[in-house]
Design a protein around this motif. Structure first.
Motif, PDB file in Angstrom:
ATOM      1  N   LYS A 114       7.155  -8.275  -1.913  1.00  0.00           N
ATOM      2  CA  LYS A 114       8.288  -7.349  -2.024  1.00  0.00           C
ATOM      3  C   LYS A 114       7.922  -5.978  -1.420  1.00  0.00           C
ATOM      4  O   LYS A 114       8.719  -5.369  -0.709  1.00  0.00           O
ATOM      5  N   GLU A 117       4.924  -9.581  -5.964  1.00  0.00           N
ATOM      6  CA  GLU A 117       5.091  -8.119  -5.889  1.00  0.00           C
ATOM      7  C   GLU A 117       4.603  -7.573  -4.553  1.00  0.00           C
ATOM      8  O   GLU A 117       5.201  -6.661  -3.979  1.00  0.00           O
ATOM      9  N   LEU A 165      -1.377  -6.088  -7.948  1.00  0.00           N
ATOM     10  CA  LEU A 165      -0.072  -6.720  -7.714  1.00  0.00           C
ATOM     11  C   LEU A 165      -0.188  -8.237  -7.612  1.00  0.00           C
ATOM     12  O   LEU A 165      -1.175  -8.762  -7.101  1.00  0.00           O
ATOM     13  N   SER A 166       0.852  -8.910  -8.081  1.00  0.00           N
ATOM     14  CA  SER A 166       0.942 -10.364  -7.903  1.00  0.00           C
ATOM     15  C   SER A 166       1.346 -10.649  -6.462  1.00  0.00           C
ATOM     16  O   SER A 166       1.789  -9.741  -5.733  1.00  0.00           O
ATOM     17  N   GLY A 182      -0.581  -2.577  -1.562  1.00  0.00           N
ATOM     18  CA  GLY A 182       0.069  -2.028  -2.744  1.00  0.00           C
ATOM     19  C   GLY A 182      -0.227  -0.537  -2.838  1.00  0.00           C
ATOM     20  O   GLY A 182      -1.227  -0.061  -2.311  1.00  0.00           O
TER      21      GLY A 182
END
Ligand code: DI6
Ligand code: FE
Length: 408
Positions: free
Chosen positions: A119, A116, A112-113, A76
């Protein structure tokens, strides 16, 4: 045999073929299911008698699928500001000591999940696939808690399950020993205990990684700590590998070799004893010239000594947000030639045959030979070296994974 790929120039990388690149001209590659069933000259009786699907390669160069055997492509955030600071003269080590560097990616990744993070990682794996990568290693190492390391490895697993449209195999690696997390500052041994007693067993139980990696370095983990981690990994049935001798020499390559590791990676500061240990153990040297380039390092890995000792040389992108922020194995191969003096043939072998060894997949991948998985690439080039030198355009014409053709 159910599919013939005819009129191909096969760059087999099979060591039994003595021509450069293992090149066999005017060939037919026969596929049955997901495997390579035969390599024949165009006028072979098997070819004349065949009545199934035929694809004309029109003289294109065919190579094994590319294998990127060292990446950290799940993360992330961004480290662009770190890069600006480095260009202004602040060292990687100094940034790390200030809590930036890897730890800044840890903060962003923890935030972040799983969805996420998936992505954020997709464009990177797509970029690798588009230039011919059919198998990619992905490390954790920006979570540094049990839950966040598992989260990263689950994202890696999901990236590998995006077939059929992506068609890339993911080799997941646990790199919980990437940095000492802030909550363990001054208590690195306690964090190592967490890795050995909780994280490795959990990862092994869920089969979320095949190997365990460490950052054995003055700014990260000591050889004694890495030895504990490798011992725990092997007790859980996982392979081992290490980021070693990247910034200083800690004799990490000897440690990896002692544990029968798949690979020792980076190796800029490797000494003669390290070369000898790797040669004896059959440990692959994974060269990561992207990190060397981005860190403006001047100490090169001892390529000539590794070559002379018969250590297999693999090449990988090290795709990560800090020291190697580019999603291109072709660029990494190019850098291996220009910066480290590999031949284009060695660079391509390093991203196919030798990379397969670095991921424990030599039996199944890395060359065009009967019995191997049918992962291969058709290239619109007149010479195999163009794959490594013609950057900025993409000469990949077709991609076949497990016998199934997709768009390039
Ligand atoms: N060495 C590297 O080059 C990467 N990890 C490591 O141990 C860098 C990872 C990063 O800076 O985020
Ligand atoms: Fe790395």
């Amino acid at each position: 045999m159910d599919h013939l790929w005819v009129n191909a120039r096969l760059a087999t990388f099979d060591p039994r073929v003595s021509a450069p690149y293992g090149l066999l001209e005017g060939q037919v590659l026969a596929v049955e299911g997901a495997r390579i069933a035969g390599l024949f000259p165009m006028d072979a009786p098997e070819v004349r008698a065949f009545r199934g699907d035929v694809t004309d390669c029109a003289g294109k160069v065919v190579t094994p699928g590319l294998i990127d055997c060292h990446t950290h492509l799940v993360w992330g955030g961004t480290r662009a500001a770190d890069w600006e600071a480095r260009l202004a003269g602040v060292s990687y080590t100094e940034i790390a000591k200030r809590g930036g560097g890897i730890l800044s990616s840890v903060r962003a990744t923890r935030a972040l999940s799983e969805a996420e993070l998936l992505k954020a990682s997709l464009p990177r794996i797509h970029a690798l696939a588009e230039e011919g990568v059919t198998c990619v290693e992905i490390k954790s190492g920006y979570g540094l808690t049990l839950e966040d390391e598992l989260k990263m490895l689950r994202v890696a697993r999901r990236l590998g399950a995006l077939a059929p449209h992506l068609c890339i195999e993911v080799a997941p690696t646990l790199l919980a020993a990437h940095a000492i997390p802030p909550e363990f500052a001054g208590r690195a041994d306690d964090y190592v205990s967490l890795i050995c007693d909780a994280i490795i067993p959990a990862v092994a139980l869920e089969r979320l990684a095949e190997a365990v990696d460490v950052f054995c370095e003055s700014i990260a983990f000591t050889p004694v700590q890495c030895d504990r981690i490798f011992t725990a990994a092997r007790a859980s049935g996982l392979a081992v590998k290490g980021h070693v001798e990247q910034l200083t020499n800690s004799h990490g390559a000897e440690l990896v070799s002692k544990h029968g590791g798949w690979s020792a990676d980076h190796l800029e500061y490797l000494d003669d004893a390290g070369v000898a240990a790797m040669a004896k153990a059959g440990t692959v040297a994974v060269l990561l010239p992207g990190a060397y380039y981005f860190l403006r390092e001047t100490q090169k890995p001892p390529v000539a000594k590794l070559r002379a000792a018969g250590v297999p040389l693999a090449v990988a992108s090290d795709l990560n947000p800090g020291t190697s922020p580019f999603a291109s194995l072709r660029l990494a191969m190019n850098m291996a030639c220009v910066l480290y003096g590999l031949t284009p043939e060695e660079a391509l072998a390093g991203a196919t045959r030798e990379a397969a060894k670095a991921l424990g997949r030599a039996e199944r991948m890395g060359t065009l030979a009967v019995g191997k998985q049918a992962d291969f690439l058709l290239w619109d080039v007149a010479h195999p070296a163009e794959i490594v030198c013609a950057l900025g355009t993409n000469p990949l014409a077709a991609r076949v994974v497990k016998g199934r053709a997709g768009d390039a």
